[in-house]
Design a protein around this motif. Structure first.
Motif, PDB file in Angstrom:
ATOM      1  N   PRO A  49      -1.147   1.519 -17.153  1.00  0.00           N
ATOM      2  CA  PRO A  49      -0.228   0.787 -16.267  1.00  0.00           C
ATOM      3  C   PRO A  49       0.345   1.691 -15.176  1.00  0.00           C
ATOM      4  O   PRO A  49       0.756   2.820 -15.430  1.00  0.00           O
ATOM      5  N   GLY A  50       0.326   1.179 -13.951  1.00  0.00           N
ATOM      6  CA  GLY A  50       0.861   1.939 -12.830  1.00  0.00           C
ATOM      7  C   GLY A  50      -0.088   2.972 -12.261  1.00  0.00           C
ATOM      8  O   GLY A  50       0.290   3.727 -11.355  1.00  0.00           O
TER       9      GLY A  50
ATOM     10  N   LYS B 294      -0.464   2.897  -8.521  1.00  0.00           N
ATOM     11  CA  LYS B 294       0.784   3.236  -7.846  1.00  0.00           C
ATOM     12  C   LYS B 294       0.936   4.751  -7.719  1.00  0.00           C
ATOM     13  O   LYS B 294       1.536   5.255  -6.767  1.00  0.00           O
TER      14      LYS B 294
ATOM     15  N   GLN C  76      -5.057  -8.324  -8.724  1.00  0.00           N
ATOM     16  CA  GLN C  76      -4.236  -7.236  -8.181  1.00  0.00           C
ATOM     17  C   GLN C  76      -4.018  -7.465  -6.695  1.00  0.00           C
ATOM     18  O   GLN C  76      -4.950  -7.839  -5.969  1.00  0.00           O
ATOM     19  N   ASP C  77      -2.805  -7.227  -6.247  1.00  0.00           N
ATOM     20  CA  ASP C  77      -2.485  -7.265  -4.826  1.00  0.00           C
ATOM     21  C   ASP C  77      -2.886  -5.909  -4.237  1.00  0.00           C
ATOM     22  O   ASP C  77      -2.247  -4.890  -4.518  1.00  0.00           O
TER      23      ASP C  77
ATOM     24  N   THR D 283       0.022  -4.129  -2.071  1.00  0.00           N
ATOM     25  CA  THR D 283       1.118  -3.477  -2.812  1.00  0.00           C
ATOM     26  C   THR D 283       0.598  -2.695  -4.014  1.00  0.00           C
ATOM     27  O   THR D 283       1.327  -1.881  -4.581  1.00  0.00           O
TER      28      THR D 283
ATOM     29  N   ASP E 234       0.159  -3.926  -6.843  1.00  0.00           N
ATOM     30  CA  ASP E 234       0.724  -4.508  -8.060  1.00  0.00           C
ATOM     31  C   ASP E 234      -0.375  -5.212  -8.847  1.00  0.00           C
ATOM     32  O   ASP E 234      -1.176  -5.979  -8.284  1.00  0.00           O
ATOM     33  N   VAL E 235      -0.397  -4.971 -10.156  1.00  0.00           N
ATOM     34  CA  VAL E 235      -1.365  -5.597 -11.054  1.00  0.00           C
ATOM     35  C   VAL E 235      -0.653  -6.720 -11.800  1.00  0.00           C
ATOM     36  O   VAL E 235       0.406  -6.506 -12.396  1.00  0.00           O
ATOM     37  N   ALA E 236      -1.221  -7.911 -11.761  1.00  0.00           N
ATOM     38  CA  ALA E 236      -0.598  -9.057 -12.403  1.00  0.00           C
ATOM     39  C   ALA E 236      -0.557  -8.893 -13.912  1.00  0.00           C
ATOM     40  O   ALA E 236      -1.433  -8.250 -14.512  1.00  0.00           O
ATOM     41  N   ASP E 237       0.454  -9.476 -14.520  1.00  0.00           N
ATOM     42  CA  ASP E 237       0.549  -9.438 -15.989  1.00  0.00           C
ATOM     43  C   ASP E 237      -0.554 -10.265 -16.623  1.00  0.00           C
ATOM     44  O   ASP E 237      -1.111  -9.890 -17.660  1.00  0.00           O
TER      45      ASP E 237
END
Length: 216
Positions: free
Chosen positions: A47-48, A51, A86-87, A90, A92-95
């Motif tokens: 996760p992350g 990022k 995933q966006d 940004t 961001d990875v969706a749950d």
């Protein structure tokens, strides 16, 4: 004596897909078996991850994987849709990840049958070879699975009845992948030695030949 190799594979990794032709050639040319073991992509497994990664990471992967495909004459286009929700602006990875959970569990089901390489090769072509848009719709996956000797509807039903069973297989794969000494995919592991990347298959064969690998 037939030598055996583990291959840790992700359905989202372009390099995992690009490794498949040489992997199939390996088992066609040599007295060897490849045990393909699906794992979740870094986007889910760590996760992350995106990022924290250098912003140039994703752009380079797109550039490099495309030219590797051209160099190797492998049909190639990034999947539509992306197996990971995933966006990419940004990062961001969706749950909720319906695509990659289904694909990876299907790979685990084929692993249980001892036929994961042929299954994953068939399914990966639908995602990556550029012939299909909307690979998740219609009967694209079902027809590819059938051509490889699988009943996709039956596999989906079996997985839905006990998803935790397949999650345990994936977790075991991820544990052994981490223990191999590498975190990326594709990673080949022979006698506890990792070989990371589709461009390390020749080196893998060299090592296996030193352990008695013979042509089939």
């Amino acid at each position: 004596m037939t030598l055996s190799v583990d291959l840790f594979f992700s359905f989202r990794s372009p390099y995992s897909y690009l490794a498949l032709p040489k992997t199939l050639k390996l088992i066609a040319d040599y007295d060897a078996t490849v045990n393909l073991r699906p794992v979740y992509p870094l986007a889910v497994r760590v996760p992350g991850f995106f990022k924290r990664a250098n912003p140039q990471f994703a752009r380079y992967v797109v550039l490099d994987s495309s030219r590797v495909a051209k160099h190797e004459n492998i049909p190639f286009r990034f999947p539509r849709p992306d197996p990971i929700v995933q966006d990419m602006t940004t990062l961001d990875v969706a749950d909720n990840q319906p695509y990659i959970h289904r694909l990876t569990r299907l790979g685990a089901a084929a692993q249980l049958e001892g036929r994961s390489l042929v299954f994953v090769d068939a399914i990966s072509r639908v995602l990556w070879d550029g012939s299909v848009s909307g690979w998740n719709e219609g009967d694209h996956l079902a027809r590819a699975a059938e051509a490889a000797g699988f009943d996709l509807a039956a596999m989906d039903a079996t997985i839905s009845a006990d998803p935790d069973r397949y999650e345990r297989i994936i977790a075991d794969n991820e544990r052994d992948h981490a223990a191999s000494g590498h975190w990326g995919v594709p990673t080949f592991v022979f006698e506890n030695e990792p070989f990371f990347g589709q461009d390390r298959i020749d080196l893998l064969i060299w090592r296996m030949e030193s352990r008695g690998l013979t042509r089939g």
